[in-house]
Structure formats: structure tokens, C-alpha cells
Design an enzyme around this catalytic site. Structure first.
Site, PDB file in Angstrom:
ATOM      1  N   GLU A 101     -64.128 -13.061 -10.136  1.00 36.92           N
ATOM      2  CA  GLU A 101     -63.836 -14.636 -10.300  1.00 36.92           C
ATOM      3  C   GLU A 101     -62.028 -14.896  -9.580  1.00 36.92           C
ATOM      4  O   GLU A 101     -61.326 -15.023 -10.161  1.00 36.92           O
ATOM      5  CB  GLU A 101     -63.473 -15.543 -11.580  1.00 36.92           C
ATOM      6  N   ASP A 149     -73.162 -16.246 -18.853  1.00 44.80           N
ATOM      7  CA  ASP A 149     -71.481 -16.391 -19.289  1.00 44.80           C
ATOM      8  C   ASP A 149     -71.951 -17.174 -21.151  1.00 44.80           C
ATOM      9  O   ASP A 149     -71.691 -18.210 -21.029  1.00 44.80           O
ATOM     10  CB  ASP A 149     -71.263 -17.064 -18.318  1.00 44.80           C
ATOM     11  N   GLU A 181     -65.889 -20.273 -26.269  1.00 48.21           N
ATOM     12  CA  GLU A 181     -65.698 -20.813 -25.093  1.00 48.21           C
ATOM     13  C   GLU A 181     -66.126 -22.056 -25.055  1.00 48.21           C
ATOM     14  O   GLU A 181     -66.845 -23.014 -25.298  1.00 48.21           O
ATOM     15  CB  GLU A 181     -65.174 -19.916 -24.150  1.00 48.21           C
TER      16      GLU A 181
HETATM   17  O1  GCW Z   1     -66.521 -17.023 -18.665  1.00 46.65           O
HETATM   18  C1  GCW Z   1     -65.626 -16.698 -18.073  1.00 46.65           C
HETATM   19  C2  GCW Z   1     -64.404 -18.029 -18.408  1.00 46.65           C
HETATM   20  C3  GCW Z   1     -63.008 -17.294 -18.083  1.00 46.65           C
HETATM   21  C4  GCW Z   1     -63.177 -15.666 -18.169  1.00 46.65           C
HETATM   22  C5  GCW Z   1     -64.253 -15.388 -18.012  1.00 46.65           C
HETATM   23  C6  GCW Z   1     -64.292 -13.288 -17.851  1.00 46.65           C
HETATM   24  C7  GCW Z   1     -61.732 -14.205 -18.160  1.00 46.65           C
HETATM   25  O2  GCW Z   1     -64.286 -19.423 -18.298  1.00 46.65           O
HETATM   26  O3  GCW Z   1     -62.076 -17.951 -18.485  1.00 46.65           O
HETATM   27  O4  GCW Z   1     -62.211 -14.828 -17.968  1.00 46.65           O
HETATM   28  O5  GCW Z   1     -65.457 -15.356 -18.224  1.00 46.65           O
HETATM   29  O6  GCW Z   1     -65.287 -12.859 -18.774  1.00 46.65           O
HETATM   30  O7  GCW Z   1     -63.961 -12.926 -16.955  1.00 46.65           O
END
Ligand code: GCW
Length: 720
Positions: free
Chosen positions: A313, A387, A415
Site C-alpha cells: 500500500e 483484509d 474497521e
Molecule cells: O486494511 C487495511 C487498512 C489500512 C491498514 C492496512 C494494513 C495500516 O485499511 O488502514 O494500514 O490494512 O493492515 O497495513
């Protein structure tokens, strides 16, 4: 002076008196005392130590209150002894003093370090038994004494008899830690309980007393590590200015047997160190990290180690220099060689490939690296391949890297679970993954056995939870979200505990010991996850697109990469819905053992909770329930949203056993949850209907809004 001013004036006097009463020294109340001095506003978590009301049990306990015997001088044993004093005072109304000369005495509680061979994880296990007229809490380590002490206090808080008391427990996993996604400016990524607990601008001079209460709560669960900062890390944590701030927090954690860790920004050698590269094979870069680690250990002699998100990311990483994740991790591990610390390297990695299936990414990246990591490295894997969805199949990495210790990453913060307004008890999510069978060494090769090291003989084992704490008075925003912190901690200690056992414990410690009320709350908690899944992502839908991850936006089809859109995941079209991950699709299923594939390969045999994770199913396809896909979806969405009403009823039935403040707080949040559940149901149903082209089945309330109206209300939440 107006009437309002007068009221304020008297209120200030009262508050002043209250804190004075709590702490005659006038200094900041800290630790256990600060917790005890507050009302039931949720601050005390599961460490309320309310007076024992059962008279016969109380008289049993009182037999052991003439002294606390403790010959060990260590800081953590002193913490345990202090905790016992606070606990006994509050539970039994008795002040009990600690002594180191107790030979031949009976009628006390003895904290004893055992010598001899260590048979548990780092000696952290404990034993509690009656002997010589005393309660003996013993362990090979100071940490074990502390955990045993908390276990004894838990037993007493639950007003259980101590006749014939004999308890022994040791952790199944060695590193049990929280991961904070807290930023240096006080915000928390995916945090829903206020600002960060860590006040970087005040540190190191001012050490907030709340750090002690935080440490205490974690130690009571057996958590022995905490990563203070976000994995999307700032390089500033590697500066001397911040290292001394971190050291001040670490000195509080240390008293509770908790090691402090930091997330690192992989490009720090360049951005902070002024080097021209952060290439892990560059000698200068390696030297920079070695020096950095040495600098940290000078300030924090028991520093835990680094957590790293790299090449994920947008974060920098070794691949920026054509190197592998193993190259990056091993370079850091080398810097930790002289010390006890470790490197936790995250497997949450997926490239922007329009033709790939994100499900497969971590496996493709990491399995070829099996056996290439330094022994000081643990690869931390999210429970599912994508995720933290409300329901995901277990990550296919589990079981497929026999030569690399794999740690578990769960997400406690909600989340994708409705932030701080939806009540979702997460133990069933954690357990579902831990109990999944990978079949790598035949039947019974559960994910739990990968994580606790028993399957492949890993000695470094880890379970991490992304924290849900913030500076809200009650720590977690939603009062019931405390149960998720609690459940994570208890499962990291013993993954064999059941969701039900943990809920029962937490309710009795935190909410009520009224049995009837407890039963209502427990049944509500145990069903809450399924209810949430039903109105949010039934039958294996998921919704991980970029954004705030609040209301569903299944129509979202624009993103800087395909897997940052919603349509990528649900694949709704005129024929049906779901992601084909069989041989006719992405074939992600091939990453699992044949026995697992067999469970999920055939759409007619795939359990409904996983169906759309693996299959693109026609709208009119008849499911095992006798309903078509469309009918089943509507049934789930509607009954899920309706079930929030049932949750409200259960909560109301529990009211007589609840503190009024907690009752009202949750009751109000449940109203929000109910409204949002209907809204989210409608968002999905109206959107999917544009493909299914069928009416909502009879018996369900017709939609009151149009899709456009729902979209508008979602957009309001996304506006700046
Ligand atoms: O799920 C995603 C989240 C991000 C997070 C990422 C991760 C810390 O939306 O906010 O970043 O995973 O786990 O690295």
C-alpha cells in the site's frame, strides 16, 4: 455570577475533593488507585474488584489475608504484590501487607519463584494451589507470578470457591502483543475510540498515569508486548528525540512484564539517516540499522523489536531495490543479533496487478521465501487472505511455510465491523480461523497448531491484535468492544478457550454477576457476529475497497487500481454474484490442500458462509436452503437487520442487572446500529437488484428509498 457559573464553581469543588480523596498526596493518581477511584464509567474494564457479596465465599477468602509473602525483589513481583493488595482491599475490604519474612506462617498468599527446569513458554506459566495453610502462586518467572496473581484475582472477582484450589496454566504462544496503528500526531488509523493514548508531545517528562492502567489491563490477560506506533510508520520514531520518549513509556510497560516494540519506516536510512539509499544489501544501510538498534537498546534495554510493513500500500521496502522481503527482514534481524529482540515482518502485501486475484498475493510472494528468513524473524499473517473482513476463509499461508515461524494478526479494532456503533463480539471470528483445518499434516492440522508452533516446531510463536483502544474514558468507545480486547488477550494466552467461556468471564467481571442478565447478554454477544454478517456481507460477500470502510458502497467502481474498487470483490453482473476462485476463475483454491479444496470447490457443497468467496453463482441458482441466491440474500439482509431488534430486546431484558450508565450507552448505540443495519441492507439490496432484476421476496418490507437516495446518504458520510 450567573446560575450556570455557580453550578460550575460547585462542580469544580466537588471534583477537586474527589481527586483529593483518591490521592491525598495531591499528585496524579496512577495505576490501580486511579482505576479504583472512578465510578463505573467503563474505565476499570474487567478489573473492577467490586466487593465480594457471597458471604461464604468471602469467609473462605478472608482466611488467606493475614499477609502477602514474597521473597523475590524483582520489579514485576512487586507489581503483582501491589495488585494483590489493591484487589484484596477492594474485594474484601482488608488491607493486607506484604512481607519477605513469612517462613512457617500460614493464612496468607505466597508469591513464589520456582527453580528447576522450564517446561512452559519462557517460564511464563503459573500454578495456584493451597499448601501449608497458604495460597501459593508460583512460577519460574516473574511474569508468570504476575499472570498467576491476576488469575487468582479473576477467580475471586467471579466469587468462585477456593476449596481444593488447584489451577495451572501456561501460554500457548510466546509473543502475545497488541499492534497500535497510532500516529505521532495523536490520530489513530482505523481507531474509533478517540485519540491515541500516547502523548508524544508531553513525553518523556510527563508520563501519563493512564499508561500504567493500560499496562495493567494487558498484563491481566497475559499480553507481553505492545507495538506503539502505526505500521504505516513515521521515521521520527527512530530519532533520538523519540527514542527517549518511547523509553519513558517502556519503563511503565516493563513493570508489567510488557516489552515495547516499534513499527519502522523502511526508508528511514535515507529520510532520517541522510544516506543515498535504503537498499538492505548496502553495507552502509546495514551499519545504519545496527547502530540504530544499539542506540535503542541503550535507552530501552529490554526493547522488543521491530514490526515492518514493507512494499505494501505504498510503503517503501526492499523491493524498491530489487531485493526480497527476506533480504529486508534479515538485514534488520542482523542488527538484533546481540539482543533479545525480534523482527516481525508483515505478509500483508499485494501488488497492483489488474489481472491478479488479491486473494493469492501474499502466498505467491512469501511461500517461495520459506526457509530464507533469519531465525529472529516472524512473518505476521492476517487471519484471512484479503483484509479483516467480517468473514474470511483462513489465509492459505498458514501451513504452507513450514520453515518460517508464522504469527497471527487479528484485528480487534472494528474497521469492517461497524466502528464503535455496532456491537460485534469478535471471539467467534478469531476462533473460526484458529480452529480451521489446513490439512497440511493430515486432518487436525489446525491454524492454531501452526500459530502455537506445535505443527512445524516453531519456537518463536506470535499472536498480534490490532488494538481498539483510544483515549475515550472507557478505552474502546463502544462499551462492548472491551470484550474484544479481552477476548483477544485471553485467546493469545490459550486458543483453546471457547468464545462462550470468554464471554461468560468478561460479562461477570465487567458488566454483571446477575445470572439472568448475564445469560441475555451472552446470547446476544454470541450471535452478534452472525447478525452483523447477515446485514452486511452474507453468504461470503466482502467489502474491502479503499475508503473509510463504514457503510457499504457496492457501486463503487473507480479507484487508482482495480482491487481498490468494490465491484472487483463482489463481481455482480446480470448472470449472478461472487468471485470465481475455482479452476474456471482465479484458481486461488489451489493454494489450499486438496481436502480444503474439496470443501469449497463445488458450489453445491460449499458451506453458505463461504459460497461467494469462491463461486460466481447465478441469481436463480437454488441453494441448500431451498431458496434461490437472490431470495437467500434478501432473507439474510432482512433477517440480519431485524435481528438487531432482538439484540435490543436482550439488552433490555438484562437492564435490571446493569449499571444505568452502561445500559444507556449501549442501548443508544444499539439504536444507531439498528438504523444503520437497515440502511446498509438497503444499500446492498437496491444495488444488487439492478442486476438480479427481481423484486424483494414477499413477506419483507418493501424498500422505502431508491438506490440514488441511499447513495446520497452514504456520500454525505464521505464528504469533506
Ligand atoms: O486494511 C487495511 C487498512 C489500512 C491498514 C492496512 C494494513 C495500516 O485499511 O488502514 O494500514 O490494512 O493492515 O497495513
Amino acid at each position: 455570577m450567573t446560575k450556570r457559573h455557580l453550578l460550575l464553581f460547585f462542580a469544580c469543588i466537588l471534583i477537586g475533593l474527589k481527586s483529593f480523596a483518591a490521592d491525598p498526596s495531591g499528585a496524579d493518581a496512577s495505576g490501580a488507585d486511579a482505576m479504583a477511584s472512578e465510578g463505573d464509567d467503563g474505565y476499570r474494564l474487567w478489573l473492577k474488584y467490586e466487593p465480594v457479596t457471597n458471604a461464604s465465599v468471602k469467609s473462605e477468602y478472608l482466611k488467606y489475608t493475614t499477609f502477602i509473602g514474597c521473597s523475590a525483589k524483582g520489579e514485576i513481583v512487586q507489581t503483582a504484590s501491589g495488585e494483590l493488595q489493591v484487589g484484596l482491599k477492594q474485594l474484601l475490604g482488608k488491607s493486607v501487607s506484604a512481607t519477605s519474612s513469612f517462613a512457617g506462617r500460614s493464612g496468607g498468599i505466597v508469591l513464589r519463584i520456582e527453580t528447576g527446569a522450564d517446561t512452559t513458554q519462557q517460564g511464563e506459566g503459573y500454578r495456584i494451589q493451597l499448601s501449608g495453610g497458604n495460597i501459593i502462586v508460583s512460577s519460574k518467572s516473574e511474569n508468570g507470578i504476575l499472570y498467576g496473581t491476576f488469575a487468582l484475582l479473576r477467580h475471586m472477582q467471579m466469587q468462585q470457591t477456593i476449596k481444593g484450589l488447584s489451577m495451572a496454566s501456561s501460554p500457548k504462544v510466546r509473543y502475545r502483543m497488541l499492534n497500535h496503528w497510532d500516529n505521532p500526531d495523536g490520530t489513530i488509523e482505523r481507531g474509533y475510540a478517540g485519540q491515541s493514548l500516547w502523548k508524544w508531545y508531553e513525553l518523556p517528562e510527563r508520563v501519563d498515569p493512564r499508561y500504567t492502567d493500560y499496562a495493567r489491563a494487558n498484563a491481566s490477560l497475559g499480553i507481553n508486548g505492545t507495538v506503539l506506533n502505526n505500521v504505516n510508520a513515521s521515521a521520527r520514531f527512530m530519532s533520538q528525540e523519540y527514542i527517549v520518549k518511547v523509553a519513558a513509556v517502556a519503563s511503565v510497560m516493563r513493570k508489567y512484564g510488557i516489552k515495547t516494540y516499534l513499527s519502522v519506516y523502511f526508508a528511514a536510512p535515507k529520510t532520517l539517516g541522510g544516506l543515498t539509499t535504503s537498499d538492505p544489501l548496502d553495507p552502509q544501510v546495514r551499519a545504519w540499522w545496527k547502530e540504530k538498534v544499539a542506540q535503542i537498546y541503550k535507552e530501552i534495554p529490554d526493547f522488543g523489536g521491530f514490526l515492518v510493513k514493507a512494499n505494501s500500500e505504498g510503503e517503501p521496502g526492499p523491493q524498491d531495490y530489487g531485493r526480497t522481503h527476506a533480504d529486508g527482514a534479515n538485514m534488520l534481524a542482523e542488527a538484533f543479533k546481540p539482543y533479545d529482540g525480534i523482527v516481525v515482518w508483515r505478509a500483508f502485501v499485494y501488488k497492483a496487478d489488474p489481472n491478479a486475484d488479491r486473494f493469492k498475493a501474499a502466498y505467491e510472494e512469501f511461500v517461495p521465501l520459506d526457509g530464507k528468513f533469519d531465525p529472529k524473524v516472524i512473518v505476521q499473517v492476517k487471519n484471512g487472505p484479503i483484509d479483516f473482513q467480517p468473514r474470511e476463509p483462513f489465509s492459505p499461508l498458514f501451513g504452507n511455510m513450514p520453515k518460517t515461524p508464522l504469527g497471527m494478526e487479528f484485528q480487534i479494532t472494528q474497521e469492517y465491523l461497524g466502528f464503535a456503533t455496532h456491537a460485534v463480539y469478535e471471539a467467534p471470528i478469531f476462533k473460526e480461523c484458529l480452529d480451521s483445518d489446513t490439512y497440511v499434516n493430515g486432518a487436525g492440522s489446525t491454524v492454531a497448531k501452526v500459530i502455537d508452533g506445535s505443527l512445524h516446531g516453531y519456537t518463536r510463536t506470535l499472536m498480534a491484535g490490532v488494538a481498539n483502544t483510544g483515549n475515550s474514558r472507557n478505552w474502546t468507545g463502544h462499551p462492548l468492544a472491551q470484550a474484544n480486547w479481552y477476548a483477544f488477550g485471553r485467546l493469545s494466552w490459550d486458543h483453546q478457550l471457547t468464545s462462550e467461556q470468554i464471554a461468560r468471564e468478561w460479562i461477570a467481571l465487567t458488566l454483571t454477576q446477575n445470572q439472568k442478565a448475564g445469560e441475555h447478554i451472552k446470547s446476544f454477544m454470541l450471535r452478534s457476529r452472525e447478525i452483523y454478517v447477515d446485514y452486511n456481507t452474507p453468504i461470503g460477500l466482502s467489502r474491502p475497497w479503499m475508503g473509510v470502510h463504514f457503510a457499504p458502497e457496492p457501486w463503487q467502481n473507480k479507484g487508482s487500481r482495480p482491487d481498490w474498487t468494490a465491484v472487483y470483490y463482489h463481481r455482480a453482473d446480470s448472470t449472478g454474484l461472487g468471485f470465481d476462485r475455482t479452476t474456471s476463475g482465479s484458481n486461488a483454491l489451489a493454494q489450499y490442500r486438496p481436502e480444503v479444496q474439496k470443501k469449497w470447490n463445488n458450489p453445491d457443497q460449499t458451506p453458505l458462509p463461504y459460497l461467494l468467496w469462491f463461486h460466481h453463482v447465478r441469481w436463480d441458482h437454488k441453494l441448500s436452503t431451498g431458496r434461490s441466491l437472490w431470495e437467500e440474500l434478501c432473507t439474510r439482509f432482512y433477517t440480519g437487520a431485524d435481528s438487531v431488534k432482538w439484540m435490543q430486546q436482550q439488552w433490555d431484558l438484562a437492564k435490571p442487572g446493569l449499571d444505568p450508565q452502561v445500559y444507556t450507552d449501549v442501548a443508544e448505540r444499539l439504536k444507531v446500529q439498528r438504523r444503520e443495519a437497515i440502511w446498509w441492507r438497503d444499500a446492498w439490496v437496491l444495488y444488487l437488484q439492478t442486476f438480479a432484476k427481481q423484486p424483494v421476496p414477499q413477506g419483507f418490507e418493501p424498500q422505502k428509498q431508491t438506490l440514488e437516495e441511499v447513495k446520497k446518504s452514504v456520500n454525505v458520510y464521505l464528504m469533506r
